[in-house]
Design a protein around this motif. Structure first.
Motif, PDB file in Angstrom:
ATOM      1  N   LYS A  32      -3.447  18.837  27.557  1.00 38.67           N
ATOM      2  CA  LYS A  32      -2.977  19.801  26.565  1.00 38.67           C
ATOM      3  C   LYS A  32      -3.011  21.233  27.100  1.00 38.67           C
ATOM      4  O   LYS A  32      -2.250  22.090  26.641  1.00 38.67           O
ATOM      5  N   THR A  33      -3.885  21.485  28.055  1.00 39.02           N
ATOM      6  CA  THR A  33      -3.909  22.810  28.690  1.00 39.02           C
ATOM      7  C   THR A  33      -2.595  23.058  29.422  1.00 39.02           C
ATOM      8  O   THR A  33      -2.003  24.140  29.334  1.00 39.02           O
ATOM      9  N   LEU A  34      -2.127  22.043  30.130  1.00 40.03           N
ATOM     10  CA  LEU A  34      -0.847  22.133  30.824  1.00 40.03           C
ATOM     11  C   LEU A  34       0.287  22.329  29.827  1.00 40.03           C
ATOM     12  O   LEU A  34       1.189  23.149  30.040  1.00 40.03           O
ATOM     13  N   LEU A  35       0.236  21.592  28.731  1.00 39.19           N
ATOM     14  CA  LEU A  35       1.287  21.689  27.717  1.00 39.19           C
ATOM     15  C   LEU A  35       1.379  23.109  27.161  1.00 39.19           C
ATOM     16  O   LEU A  35       2.473  23.679  27.062  1.00 39.19           O
ATOM     17  N   ARG A  36       0.230  23.670  26.816  1.00 43.12           N
ATOM     18  CA  ARG A  36       0.231  25.019  26.243  1.00 43.12           C
ATOM     19  C   ARG A  36       0.656  26.064  27.263  1.00 43.12           C
ATOM     20  O   ARG A  36       1.336  27.041  26.937  1.00 43.12           O
TER      21      ARG A  36
END
Length: 330
Positions: A32-36
Motif C-alpha cells: 500500500k505504500t507503493l500504491l500511495r
C-alpha cells in the motif's frame, strides 16, 4: 508524458512470496505504500472517488507505468482509451488463466489509466465477474509458483488464439445512445475468424462468467463440442466417447468420464429446451457436485490440449475427425 495503469482485483489474494510478481508490464502487489506513492494523490482520488480507492486499498492491485510513447508503440495505438481497453483485456485474460491452476472466482476489476500530464484518471470497468465451479464468489490465495504457472499458460493460450491478444483488430468502444454503456472491440470480431481453440476459450469465459449452474454447465458442454465434433451426427455419443478415450487409459476411468459427460448433456438439453431438470437434479447441491466435476474435467482437458496436443485441434475438420476416430479404434 508518463502514464500509470492500476487495476483493482476482487476475490483474489496473494502469498508474501508473490508480492511484486510481473505480468507483462504490470506488477502484482499488496504494498500500500507503493500504491500511495505512485497513484493515490489528491488528483487521482478526486477522479476515481473514495469508494474506488477503498477497493484498491483492500485488495492486491496491478501497477504499470511508462512513457506514453512506449505503450503506444508497443500496442500500435494512439490514445489512452485504446490503451486502457487492450491492457484491460490482457489483465482479464491472465486472471482467466488462474482457473487453469485451480478453481477460483478471482477477477480483475477496474483498470485506471492515469495520465500525469493531463491530471486525468480514465476508468475502464468490468461488469461481469467469473464465479467458481459452485457458482459462488470466494477469495482464493495464490503463491508465486502458481502465478508463474498461470503466466506460462497465458502465453501458450494467447499464442494459439487465431489473432493472439495484441493482433486482434482494435475498434474503439463507443457509447450506445449517449449512455455509459459501450460496445467493446470484441463485439466486432467475427465468430468465424476464431479457430477451434480460440472458440473453446471463448466458451470457457462464458461458463466462468455465469453463476447460474444449468447455464454454466451448458457452456462447458459447448467447449466439449467445439473441440471434439466436426459434424452434426451423433454428437452426444461422439463427444462423450472421444473425450473419455482422449483423457483416460484405464477402462473404469473411461466409463466414469463417459457417464459424467452424458449427465452434463442431459442437464444442458433439458435446460435449453425449457424443461424441468427432473428429480435427479432437483437439489442445488447435486448441481454443484456435477458442476465441480465438469469444471475439473474441463481443466484437465484444456491443459492437455494447450500443453501437448494443440496441433491436432488446429487441423481442418477432416484431419481432426480422422485423428479423433483413431483414438477410439487404436
Amino acid at each position: 508524458m508518463e502514464i500509470k495503469l492500476v487495476c483493482s482485483t476482487v476475490f483474489f489474494e496473494i502469498e508474501k512470496s508473490a508480492n511484486g510478481f510481473k505480468v507483462e508490464d504490470f506488477i502484482i502487489s499488496n504494498d500500500k505504500t507503493l500504491l500511495r506513492k505512485e497513484i493515490q494523490n489528491k488528483t487521482f482520488v478526486t477522479n476515481i472517488g473514495l469508494k474506488s480507492c477503498y477497493s484498491l486499498d483492500n485488495n492486491p492491485f496491478l501497477l504499470s507505468k511508462a512513457d506514453s510513447s512506449y505503450y503506444f508503440k508497443q500496442l500500435k495505438v494512439d490514445s489512452d482509451i485504446k490503451l486502457s481497453e487492450i491492457k484491460h483485456e490482457h489483465v482479464q485474460f491472465f486472471f482467466m488463466c488462474l482457473w487453469f491452476i485451480k478453481d477460483c472466482s478471482s477477477n480483475a476489476d477496474t483498470l485506471y489509466t492515469y495520465n500525469i500530464e493531463e491530471n486525468n484518471a480514465y476508468p475502464r470497468y468490468r461488469n461481469i465477474f467469473n464465479s467458481n465451479a459452485s457458482g459462488e464468489y470466494t477469495n482464493t490465495k495464490f503463491s508465486y509458483e502458481e502465478l508463474a504457472n498461470a503466466y506460462s499458460i497465458f502465453h501458450k493460450a494467447a499464442s494459439l488464439m487465431n489473432k493472439g491478444l495484441d493482433a486482434k483488430k482494435f475498434i474503439e468502444s463507443k457509447p450506445v445512445n449517449n449512455a455509459q454503456t459501450t460496445l467493446g472491440s470484441m463485439h466486432y470480431i467475427p465468430y468465424n475468424d476464431r479457430n477451434r481453440i480460440d472458440r473453446a476459450l471463448m466458451f470457457l469465459s462464458l461458463a466462468r462468467s455465469n453463476s447460474f449452474l444449468p447455464l454454466k454447465i451448458s457452456f462447458y458442454v459447448a467447449i466439449f463440442e467445439t473441440l471434439f465434433t466436426t459434424d452434426n451426427s451423433e454428437v452426444t455419443h461422439k463427444v462423450s466417447e472421444r473425450i473419455s478415450y482422449y483423457l483416460a487409459s484405464e477402462f473404469e476411468t473411461k466409463i466414469d468420464t463417459f457417464k459424467l459427460i452424458k449427465t452434463a448433456y442431459t442437464i444442458r438439453s433439458k435446460f435449453v429446451h425449457g424443461q424441468h431438470l427432473g428429480s435427479k437434479f432437483k437439489s442445488r447441491e447435486k448441481l454443484i457436485n456435477i458442476s465441480k466435476e465438469i469444471d475439473q474435467l474441463t481443466r484437465i482437458l484444456l491443459l492437455k490440449i494447450i500443453n501437448t496436443d494443440s496441433e491436432y485441434f488446429l487441423q481442418d475438420n477432416n484431419m481432426l475427425d480422422e485423428w479423433l476416430t483413431s483414438l477410439v479404434f487404436s
